[in-house]
Design a protein around this motif. Structure first.
Motif, PDB file in Angstrom:
ATOM      1  N   GLY A  15       0.783  -1.226   0.000  1.00 29.07           N
ATOM      2  CA  GLY A  15       0.000   0.000   0.000  1.00 29.07           C
ATOM      3  C   GLY A  15       0.813   1.273   0.000  1.00 29.07           C
ATOM      4  N   VAL A  16       2.118   1.172  -0.316  1.00 32.07           N
ATOM      5  CA  VAL A  16       2.994   2.346  -0.315  1.00 32.07           C
ATOM      6  C   VAL A  16       3.558   2.544  -1.717  1.00 32.07           C
ATOM      7  CG1 VAL A  16       5.044   3.433   0.653  1.00 32.07           C
ATOM      8  CG2 VAL A  16       3.609   1.958   2.102  1.00 32.07           C
ATOM      9  N   GLU A  17       3.380   3.720  -2.278  1.00 31.14           N
ATOM     10  CA  GLU A  17       3.923   4.028  -3.598  1.00 31.14           C
ATOM     11  C   GLU A  17       5.352   4.547  -3.447  1.00 31.14           C
ATOM     12  OE1 GLU A  17       4.119   4.239  -7.699  1.00 31.14           O
ATOM     13  OE2 GLU A  17       2.588   3.310  -6.412  1.00 31.14           O
ATOM     14  N   PRO A  18       6.324   3.963  -4.162  1.00 27.33           N
ATOM     15  CA  PRO A  18       7.711   4.437  -4.064  1.00 27.33           C
ATOM     16  C   PRO A  18       7.839   5.909  -4.421  1.00 27.33           C
ATOM     17  CG  PRO A  18       7.582   2.361  -5.271  1.00 27.33           C
ATOM     18  CD  PRO A  18       6.176   2.840  -5.099  1.00 27.33           C
ATOM     19  N   ASP A  19       8.644   6.646  -3.678  1.00 28.10           N
ATOM     20  CA  ASP A  19       8.861   8.070  -3.907  1.00 28.10           C
ATOM     21  C   ASP A  19      10.099   8.234  -4.783  1.00 28.10           C
ATOM     22  OD1 ASP A  19       9.078  10.804  -3.855  1.00 28.10           O
ATOM     23  OD2 ASP A  19       9.738  10.928  -1.758  1.00 28.10           O
ATOM     24  N   ILE A  20       9.894   8.239  -6.104  1.00 28.06           N
ATOM     25  CA  ILE A  20      11.006   8.313  -7.048  1.00 28.06           C
ATOM     26  C   ILE A  20      11.242   9.775  -7.418  1.00 28.06           C
ATOM     27  CG2 ILE A  20      11.862   7.615  -9.314  1.00 28.06           C
ATOM     28  CD1 ILE A  20      10.174   5.082  -9.036  1.00 28.06           C
ATOM     29  N   LEU A  21      12.384  10.300  -7.009  1.00 21.42           N
ATOM     30  CA  LEU A  21      12.739  11.695  -7.260  1.00 21.42           C
ATOM     31  C   LEU A  21      13.315  11.895  -8.647  1.00 21.42           C
ATOM     32  CD1 LEU A  21      13.221  14.621  -6.248  1.00 21.42           C
ATOM     33  CD2 LEU A  21      15.468  13.842  -5.439  1.00 21.42           C
ATOM     34  N   VAL A  22      14.223  10.997  -9.037  1.00 22.62           N
ATOM     35  CA  VAL A  22      14.901  11.100 -10.330  1.00 22.62           C
ATOM     36  C   VAL A  22      14.845   9.745 -11.009  1.00 22.62           C
ATOM     37  CG1 VAL A  22      17.070  11.616 -11.522  1.00 22.62           C
ATOM     38  CG2 VAL A  22      16.513  12.817  -9.400  1.00 22.62           C
ATOM     39  N   GLU A  23      14.489   9.745 -12.292  1.00 19.79           N
ATOM     40  CA  GLU A  23      14.528   8.524 -13.094  1.00 19.79           C
ATOM     41  C   GLU A  23      15.524   8.747 -14.229  1.00 19.79           C
ATOM     42  OE1 GLU A  23      10.903   5.792 -13.704  1.00 19.79           O
ATOM     43  OE2 GLU A  23      11.080   6.889 -15.593  1.00 19.79           O
ATOM     44  N   PHE A  24      16.433   7.804 -14.429  1.00 25.50           N
ATOM     45  CA  PHE A  24      17.485   7.971 -15.428  1.00 25.50           C
ATOM     46  C   PHE A  24      17.505   6.774 -16.362  1.00 25.50           C
ATOM     47  CE2 PHE A  24      19.082   6.028 -11.602  1.00 25.50           C
ATOM     48  CZ  PHE A  24      19.852   4.962 -12.040  1.00 25.50           C
ATOM     49  N   ASP A  25      18.230   6.889 -17.482  1.00 24.75           N
ATOM     50  CA  ASP A  25      18.176   5.837 -18.500  1.00 24.75           C
ATOM     51  C   ASP A  25      19.511   5.154 -18.749  1.00 24.75           C
ATOM     52  OD1 ASP A  25      19.578   7.806 -19.805  1.00 24.75           O
ATOM     53  OD2 ASP A  25      18.303   7.857 -21.582  1.00 24.75           O
ATOM     54  N   CYS A  26      20.485   5.384 -17.874  1.00 21.45           N
ATOM     55  CA  CYS A  26      21.810   4.824 -18.119  1.00 21.45           C
ATOM     56  C   CYS A  26      22.526   4.586 -16.797  1.00 21.45           C
ATOM     57  CB  CYS A  26      22.629   5.783 -18.990  1.00 21.45           C
ATOM     58  SG  CYS A  26      24.289   5.200 -19.376  1.00 21.45           S
TER      59      CYS A  26
END
Length: 224
Positions: free
Chosen positions: A127-138
């Protein structure tokens, strides 16, 4: 071999290996041959494309691979780890579990490049959504954000070794995926002496132990 004709060796690998592993590889090649090195970066899928197109002689990649197109030798296996600022509370833990992510700011690689979504899915199941601040591709980009104290990130043991200069905390993760790293080349490729040295250099850079078998004929060691 220093007296042989100079040959350029092209090695394709994810850019993150330029921190620690590829400098070791180049140092060995330079010490034993007259060859220079061209480093080509890309995703694991692109590494295979570089090999098949003839842009790269050797590559660093992960299984699974198409055995009808590539030959390879194993370099090592790795499980997931979290990396974090050394002052983070995780430094006092022996292992990080999915529920420990609650309340943490996360720096994460784009899901299409990752095999660790099980950790986030377990958190969502609770029931907890991850708190993703930055998403990167490499792979490699996360080290800067994490060292700045902006969040924690999940990677694997082999990638984490590339971040030695960042002085980050590293702890194992449960549940964890398992990754198998290999040095690859195009199936049926004929090896020059310099190319054999280059393959030996990649193997040596991944291990402190010398190769158990001579690589005089690289194709004899191919598996898969």
């Amino acid at each position: 071999m220093k007296n042989q004709e100079k040959q350029r060796i092209a090695i394709a690998a994810p850019s993150v290996f330029g921190f620690v592993t590829l400098p070791k590889v180049v140092a060995i090649i330079h010490s034993k041959t007259a060859s220079n090195v061209r480093s080509i970066s890309g995703s694991y899928e692109q590494i295979g494309e570089h090999i098949l197109a003839g842009r790269a002689d050797l590559g660093i990649s992960r299984l699974p691979l198409n055995a009808s197109l590539f030959e390879w030798v194993p370099l090592g296996s790795a499980r997931n780890v979290y990396i974090f600022h050394p002052d983070h509370r995780f430094s006092k833990r022996t292992c990080i579990e999915a529920q420990d992510l609650a309340g943490e700011t996360i720096v994460d690689i784009d899901p299409q490049f990752a095999a660790h979504q099980m950790n986030f899915n377990a958190l969502r199941f609770a029931g907890v959504e991850p708190d993703i601040l930055v998403e990167f591709d490499c792979n490699g980009h996360e080290a800067g954000y994490v060292s700045a104290g902006l969040g924690i990130s999940i990677t694997n043991e082999i990638i984490a070794r590339e971040y030695a200069a960042f002085n980050l905390g590293i702890k194992p993760v449960e549940p964890s995926a398992l990754y198998h790293y290999v040095a690859i080349w195009q199936k049926g490729r004929t090896f020059s002496s310099a190319l054999n040295v280059s393959l030996e250099a990649i193997i040596a850079a991944f291990s402190t132990e010398p190769p158990a078998v001579s690589l005089g004929s690289a194709n004899l060691l191919a598996v898969g």
